[in-house]
Design a protein around this motif. Structure first.
Motif: not given
Length: 222
Positions: A161-162, A212-218, A202-206
């Motif tokens: 998920x991004x 850009x304006x900041x992207x968090x990958x999960x 804890x269900x995800x690694x991030x």
């Protein structure tokens, strides 16, 4: 725009940008809300990411004129699918002719309206749980955590998920009394809350990136 970003765009992004993406970027630049568009370097990043994870079944919440949607559609295989949701069909239709000309419109299932009711319907169907390879969220920041509660059920283990705008115009590090535009100030607390919640989930690694304006990958791990 800082000089490093300008260098990246001029050296690595614009020379390799797909003609359709360039056309849509130029159309969007004339729109009064053009600040909402996905930057070109982020579009290039999404294409690379989608290909690296071999994404096929995807979702996008928040479409605007469709620059990131077009990037996704170009990256997916011929039988790839994107469930795309936005409250404004008019903006989507501004970019639709370009998407059609690029020959990828058949990959897109566009739904006009709020995303949460659609997500609630999908979540009800247990067969849809864990079926999405990639989900990109660039919509109403005050609902990001509401989206996350549902999307974590729908993305597969190993899927991504991004979340876009997780640096929110740099306001996440601005002093409390900093002079901010009204809409930036309003959404800042929601973005800060999201960032803390994702870091604790804890269900995800991030991985939070200053693209850009900041992207968090999960990446879902459980």
């Amino acid at each position: 725009m800082d000089r490093k970003t300008q260098y990246i765009l001029e050296t690595s992004v614009y020379p390799r940008e797909h003609e359709a993406m360039k056309e849509l970027r130029e159309i969007t630049a004339k729109h009064p809300w053009n600040v909402m568009t996905t930057p070109a370097d982020e579009g290039q990043f999404l294409i690379m990411l989608l290909k690296l994870i071999n994404a096929k079944n995807t979702m996008e919440i928040g479409v605007y004129t469709g620059y990131s949607l077009l990037a996704t559609a170009l990256a997916l295989p011929e039988d790839g699918k994107i469930l795309a949701m936005d409250v404004n069909r008019e903006n989507y239709e501004l970019g639709l002719p370009v998407i059609q000309k690029a020959g990828v419109a058949h990959k897109i299932d566009f739904r006009e309206g709020p995303a949460l009711p659609v997500l609630d319907e999908i979540v009800k169907d247990s067969k849809k749980h864990g079926t999405f390879d990639f989900i990109f969220v660039d919509a109403d920041k005050d609902n990001y955590l509401n989206y996350h509660k549902r999307l974590i059920e729908l993305v597969k283990v190993g899927g991504v998920i991004g979340y876009d705008n997780t640096l929110w115009h740099g306001s996440v590090v601005a002093p409390p009394d900093a002079p901010l535009k009204k809409y930036i100030r309003y959404y800042r607390d929601f973005v800060l809350e999201l960032n803390k919640a994702l870091a604790a989930d804890q269900r995800i690694e991030i991985c939070q990136l200053p693209v850009g304006d900041g992207v968090t990958l999960c990446r879902r791990i459980s």
